[in-house]
Motif scaffolding. Structure first.
Motif, short mmCIF file in Angstrom:
data_model
loop_
_atom_site.label_atom_id
_atom_site.label_comp_id
_atom_site.label_asym_id
_atom_site.label_seq_id
_atom_site.Cartn_x
_atom_site.Cartn_y
_atom_site.Cartn_z
N ALA A 70 0.88 -1.18 0.00
CA ALA A 70 0.00 0.00 0.00
C ALA A 70 0.91 1.23 0.00
O ALA A 70 1.59 1.50 1.00
N VAL A 71 0.94 1.94 -1.13
CA VAL A 71 1.75 3.15 -1.22
C VAL A 71 0.94 4.30 -0.64
O VAL A 71 -0.20 4.54 -1.08
N ALA A 72 1.53 5.00 0.32
CA ALA A 72 0.82 6.11 0.99
C ALA A 72 1.02 7.41 0.22
O ALA A 72 1.38 8.44 0.79
N ALA A 73 0.80 7.35 -1.07
CA ALA A 73 1.03 8.49 -1.96
C ALA A 73 0.35 8.19 -3.29
O ALA A 73 -0.02 7.04 -3.56
N THR A 74 0.23 9.22 -4.13
CA THR A 74 -0.25 8.98 -5.51
C THR A 74 0.88 8.44 -6.37
O THR A 74 0.72 7.46 -7.09
N GLY A 75 2.04 9.10 -6.31
CA GLY A 75 3.17 8.67 -7.12
C GLY A 75 3.73 7.35 -6.63
O GLY A 75 3.97 7.18 -5.43
N THR A 76 3.94 6.42 -7.55
CA THR A 76 4.44 5.09 -7.17
C THR A 76 5.81 4.82 -7.81
O THR A 76 6.21 3.67 -7.95
N ASP A 77 6.51 5.89 -8.18
CA ASP A 77 7.78 5.70 -8.88
C ASP A 77 8.87 5.10 -8.00
O ASP A 77 9.89 4.66 -8.52
N ASN A 78 8.65 5.06 -6.68
CA ASN A 78 9.63 4.41 -5.80
C ASN A 78 9.45 2.89 -5.75
O ASN A 78 10.29 2.19 -5.17
N VAL A 79 8.38 2.39 -6.35
CA VAL A 79 8.10 0.96 -6.31
C VAL A 79 8.19 0.40 -7.72
O VAL A 79 7.62 0.97 -8.66
N ASP A 80 8.91 -0.71 -7.87
CA ASP A 80 8.97 -1.36 -9.18
C ASP A 80 7.68 -2.18 -9.35
O ASP A 80 7.61 -3.35 -8.94
N VAL A 81 6.70 -1.52 -9.94
CA VAL A 81 5.36 -2.13 -10.03
C VAL A 81 5.38 -3.36 -10.95
O VAL A 81 4.72 -4.37 -10.67
N ALA A 82 6.17 -3.31 -12.02
CA ALA A 82 6.26 -4.47 -12.92
C ALA A 82 6.87 -5.66 -12.19
O ALA A 82 6.40 -6.80 -12.34
N ALA A 83 7.88 -5.39 -11.37
CA ALA A 83 8.50 -6.48 -10.61
C ALA A 83 7.52 -7.05 -9.58
O ALA A 83 7.49 -8.26 -9.34
N ASN A 316 -7.95 0.76 -5.91
CA ASN A 316 -6.79 1.62 -6.25
C ASN A 316 -5.58 0.81 -6.72
O ASN A 316 -4.44 1.19 -6.44
N LEU A 317 -5.83 -0.32 -7.39
CA LEU A 317 -4.68 -1.13 -7.83
C LEU A 317 -3.89 -0.38 -8.89
O LEU A 317 -4.46 0.20 -9.83
N VAL A 318 -2.58 -0.40 -8.77
CA VAL A 318 -1.69 0.21 -9.76
C VAL A 318 -1.24 -0.91 -10.69
O VAL A 318 -0.74 -1.93 -10.24
N THR A 319 -1.46 -0.69 -11.97
CA THR A 319 -1.13 -1.78 -12.91
C THR A 319 0.03 -1.39 -13.82
O THR A 319 0.38 -0.23 -13.92
#
Ligand SMILES: NC(=O)C1=CN([C@@H]2O[C@H](COP(=O)(O)OP(=O)(O)OC[C@H]3O[C@@H](n4cnc5c(N)ncnc54)[C@H](O)[C@@H]3O)[C@@H](O)[C@H]2O)C=CC1
Ligand SMILES: O=C(O)C(=O)CO
Length: 319
Positions: A70-83, A316-319
């Protein structure tokens, strides 16, 4: 039973109440977590909460129990979502919580620079009003927002909210199409290069992705025909820092305001820190999001995301 770890709890601020999810769980929270400590602290977790802690593929490889971030932000660039996806780890973010706090910050920065407030503050402190001998001091430029053109990159929740305020000021709003593509989508949605050429103020509201890294560099600053103010409250990596410094020092833009740097906090030798004395440059410490109302909304959405995931109906899943 889920094991939940919040790795950078201090980023929320001490005044915010984070309700614990209404699911059976063990909870551990850390104020902040250095990169070297991430794996050790996250190893047992099935659910991680992070605001800005980086979660790259190498880290994820060492967290076999992890099922949800659960990212506590809108921006998810700190997480490798594809990985995460490749490892069956779901990722959520927090949405539309910043539609007042960031636009208000954008306009605070925009108005301060358009009306030369930092310069006037400095002049008044130096006694220039008294020295001038008349009721008004006209030593720095003052421009209305009314009648000027605002270019916006990113037509999402924040970009649209900024546009709404801009229209109330009487500004003409242009949304930029994707860089390198012909724009579509209505009369106010125009090609990226045209937005660079026509804007008096340019404000960035898109995520940091491989496609948007260094969205603004030397070639883009060179196309800014109207010497705009450039405002970046999105992510530091969207602008080539040195290109911004050169554009400001070379007069290609009339001012800049930045609320995010590529590395946060910026190191002491960061080029923006040597601009600190300039009155046409404002650097704020990533506080666009930080109204009390917005941070509480972040906390509430994080809890809701975890509960929804645990119930098998993730939001709110980030794909
Ligand atoms: N300074 C701060 O404290 C805060 C900064 N942010 C930043 O603002 C960004 C935007 O937030 P929201 O508007 O809520 O997100 P959003 O997801 O609602 O909107 C982002 C928009 O950017 C568009 N976009 C994506 N790639 C693009 C590209 N290559 N060119 C042009 N547009 C593109 C998307 O289609 C979407 O319309 C976040 O990703 C985050 O990085 C968000 C909240 C607080
Ligand atoms: O929500 C975001 O993306 C922010 O940058 C604030 O943490």
């Amino acid at each position: 039973m889920d094991r939940i770890a919040f790795l950078d709890h201090d980023t929320m601020g001490a005044d915010i109440a984070l309700r614990r999810p209404a699911i059976p769980h063990d909870w551990v929270q850390h104020g902040r977590t250095a990169p070297a400590d991430i794996v050790e602290r996250a190893r047992d977790a099935t659910i991680l909460i992070v605001n800005k802690v980086p979660l790259g593929a190498g880290t994820l490889d060492r967290l076999p129990d992890l099922r949800f971030v659960a990212v506590a932000a809108t921006g998810t660039d700190n997480v490798d979502v594809a990985a995460c996806r490749a490892r069956g780890i779901a990722v959520s973010n927090v949405r539309a919580y910043a539609v007042h706090t960031v636009p208000e910050h954008v306009f605070a920065l925009m108005l301060a620079l358009r009306r030369s407030l930092p310069a006037y503050r400095q002049s008044v402190a130096a006694g220039a009003w008294q020295d001038g001998g008349q009721f008004t001091l006209l030593t720095h430029p003052i421009r209305d927002l009314h009648g000027s053109t605002l270019g916006i990159v990113g037509r999402g929740a924040i970009g649209q909210a900024v546009a709404g305020i801009a229209r109330a000021f009487g500004m003409r709003v242009l949304f930029a199409g994707r860089k390198g593509e012909e724009a579509a989508g209505g009369p106010d949605h125009v090609p990226f290069d045209a937005v660079l050429a026509e804007s008096d103020v340019l404000s960035l509201h898109c995520p940091l992705t491989p496609a948007t890294r260094h969205l603004l560099g030397e070639p883009e600053f060179a196309r800014m025909a109207r010497r705009p103010l450039v405002i970046n409250t999105s992510r530091g990596g969207l602008i080539d820092d040195m290109a911004l410094v050169r554009a400001l020092e070379g007069g290609l833009i009339s001012g800049a305001a930045v609320d995010a740097t590529a590395v946060e906090p910026p190191p002491p030798d960061h080029p923006f820190l040597r601009l600190a004395g300039r009155t046409d440059f404002l650097l704020t410490p990533h506080i666009g999001w930080a109204s009390a109302e917005a941070r509480q909304a972040v906390a509430d959405q994080v809890t809701a995301c975890i509960e929804a995931f645990a119930a098998g109906r993730p939001i709110n899943l980030v794909t």
